[in-house]
Design a protein around this motif. Sequence first.
Motif, PDB file in Angstrom:
ATOM      1  N   GLU A 310      42.420  40.631  34.039  1.00 60.38           N
ATOM      2  CA  GLU A 310      41.252  40.633  34.914  1.00 60.38           C
ATOM      3  C   GLU A 310      40.727  42.045  35.130  1.00 60.38           C
ATOM      4  N   GLY A 311      41.654  42.975  35.366  1.00 59.93           N
ATOM      5  CA  GLY A 311      41.246  44.366  35.539  1.00 59.93           C
ATOM      6  C   GLY A 311      40.637  44.947  34.280  1.00 59.93           C
ATOM      7  N   ASP A 312      41.227  44.631  33.119  1.00 62.13           N
ATOM      8  CA  ASP A 312      40.703  45.125  31.844  1.00 62.13           C
ATOM      9  C   ASP A 312      39.288  44.601  31.587  1.00 62.13           C
ATOM     10  N   VAL A 313      39.083  43.294  31.818  1.00 65.84           N
ATOM     11  CA  VAL A 313      37.768  42.694  31.578  1.00 65.84           C
ATOM     12  C   VAL A 313      36.734  43.263  32.551  1.00 65.84           C
ATOM     13  N   LEU A 314      37.099  43.378  33.837  1.00 65.49           N
ATOM     14  CA  LEU A 314      36.166  43.914  34.825  1.00 65.49           C
ATOM     15  C   LEU A 314      35.766  45.342  34.481  1.00 65.49           C
ATOM     16  N   LYS A 315      36.738  46.157  34.085  1.00 67.25           N
ATOM     17  CA  LYS A 315      36.438  47.543  33.692  1.00 67.25           C
ATOM     18  C   LYS A 315      35.475  47.573  32.521  1.00 67.25           C
ATOM     19  N   LEU A 321      27.446  46.463  32.180  1.00 72.08           N
ATOM     20  CA  LEU A 321      26.722  45.515  33.030  1.00 72.08           C
ATOM     21  C   LEU A 321      27.136  45.758  34.483  1.00 72.08           C
ATOM     22  N   PRO A 322      26.465  46.665  35.180  1.00 71.53           N
ATOM     23  CA  PRO A 322      26.903  47.059  36.519  1.00 71.53           C
ATOM     24  C   PRO A 322      26.737  45.988  37.588  1.00 71.53           C
ATOM     25  N   ASN A 323      26.130  44.834  37.233  1.00 66.74           N
ATOM     26  CA  ASN A 323      25.923  43.781  38.212  1.00 66.74           C
ATOM     27  C   ASN A 323      27.027  42.731  38.199  1.00 66.74           C
ATOM     28  N   ILE A 324      28.168  43.054  37.600  1.00 63.62           N
ATOM     29  CA  ILE A 324      29.311  42.138  37.603  1.00 63.62           C
ATOM     30  C   ILE A 324      29.955  42.144  38.988  1.00 63.62           C
ATOM     31  N   LYS A 325      30.258  40.948  39.500  1.00 66.46           N
ATOM     32  CA  LYS A 325      30.827  40.830  40.842  1.00 66.46           C
ATOM     33  C   LYS A 325      32.338  40.613  40.841  1.00 66.46           C
ATOM     34  N   LYS A 326      32.809  39.679  40.014  1.00 63.96           N
ATOM     35  CA  LYS A 326      34.216  39.317  40.076  1.00 63.96           C
ATOM     36  C   LYS A 326      34.647  38.678  38.767  1.00 63.96           C
ATOM     37  N   VAL A 327      35.940  38.817  38.442  1.00 63.18           N
ATOM     38  CA  VAL A 327      36.522  38.209  37.246  1.00 63.18           C
ATOM     39  C   VAL A 327      37.774  37.442  37.650  1.00 63.18           C
ATOM     40  N   ASN A 328      37.958  36.268  37.067  1.00 65.23           N
ATOM     41  CA  ASN A 328      39.179  35.496  37.302  1.00 65.23           C
ATOM     42  C   ASN A 328      39.692  34.945  35.987  1.00 65.23           C
ATOM     43  N   ILE A 329      40.974  35.165  35.721  1.00 63.69           N
ATOM     44  CA  ILE A 329      41.672  34.549  34.585  1.00 63.69           C
ATOM     45  C   ILE A 329      42.520  33.430  35.177  1.00 63.69           C
TER      46      ILE A 329
END
Length: 458
Positions: A310-315, A321-329
């Motif tokens: 999740e941290g890798d994908v969010l980074k 794409l600075p408008n990303i809010k949250k990632v969940n695996i």
Amino acid sequence: MSQDLRKFISAYETAFPGEVLRINHEIDKRYEPTALIKELDKKNRQPIVIFNHIKDSSIPVVTNILASRNSIAFSLGIKEEELVKQCAKRVKNRFTPKVLPDAPFNDNYRTNEQINLYNFPIFTHYPVDAGPYITGGLVVARDPDTGAATCGYHRMQLKDKNKLGISLHSRKRLWDYYRRAEEAGKNLPAAVVFGVHPAISLGAMAVLPLDQGKFDVIGGLLDAPVELADCKDIDVQVPYWSEIVIEGEIMAGEREKEGPFAEFTNYAAFRSTENVFRVKSISYRNNPLFQSITGGMSAEHNNIMAVQREGDVLKSLNEGLPNIKKVNIPMSGCGFFHCYISMKKSAEGQPVQAIIKALSLDHNLKLVIVVDEDVDVSDETSVLWAVATRVQADRDVLIIPQHQGMGCTLDPSSDELSRSSKMGIDATKPLSGFSGTSLYLPEEQIEKMKKLLKNIGY
């Protein structure tokens, strides 16, 4: 922050009483530890578990260290709700490791005829397993060309008192190091370490270029240099506070049947690279703790992969794409195959950009769903509601055919070459022309009713 696992467990138990479960009954190495952890999972409980009395062994076993997001966050000195964002932030940082003398694991040393792996409490997790398996041993090695260090978890089957079978099925860093060493006609020196700080285990899952050392990025997670120590018999450095260190080599040109093993997919995996690890020496602390990770689809086995990814994908997404809010695996995708992303879309096409970027980061991902910021990606029901009400398959589904997509060797649906098709779903509303109006309640009334229910015991 201490990098000693013992001090972490003590601090965690003080901060969260009841979240370290000490089992003093005699426990059989075959199936019983796994059965206990699976029962805890059913109850949605993820305490650290210490088995103090394993039958036919004098060494206690610690497991479930990484099963709780709370315990992982505590190991980083942050709150649970900050975990993914902080991982994405800290993984950008690098700290050169600090090599220290006189590691505690040098208190005891065994070599040659003194080596006997059968003395360790190595579990057989499921009846399908080919035998006892080391699951919580972090394998540490160095790039034969650049010297860059790697560390990662690889299943290891107990074969003899000084021999282990190991599968490098991830086809990532350790597999590449071994491939090049074997092409040069050399064995790959490696150490298997037990009992490391949770941040080290988490950072071992990070995705980074082959020429960069894993311990540098783990230092970023710790916000301090990783403390390392030299091995005695091989040119490898391992975490200073390790409980147990097994030194040896992955043998060039040597293969031996390994498996099956109950993998994180909740299936028995028969695929293996069938490599052989031969032991040179064993060092360990006084009164050591043996670390294990429960096999199969368990909270710990799957959670550690999900959190770091999740941290890798969010980074990666935030870089373009600075408008990303949250990632969940999600755990429904084994903590490995599925990824849900929420974003504040400002232009059509951005969700597809996010899908392609996520799939390109990790070849193990099979499904990426992108939703609007009003959808909570940690709530799978909400994600599927967005798919149900905002998606038309002929317009919003992207499919990459199997022959074009590298997959996971342990995915039973992949082909004989480990190839897998990929799917992306844009479950965001179009910026104009969407007829649905989402419902909401004022936050003040929601909070008031939460307190009311809590006060009456619900």
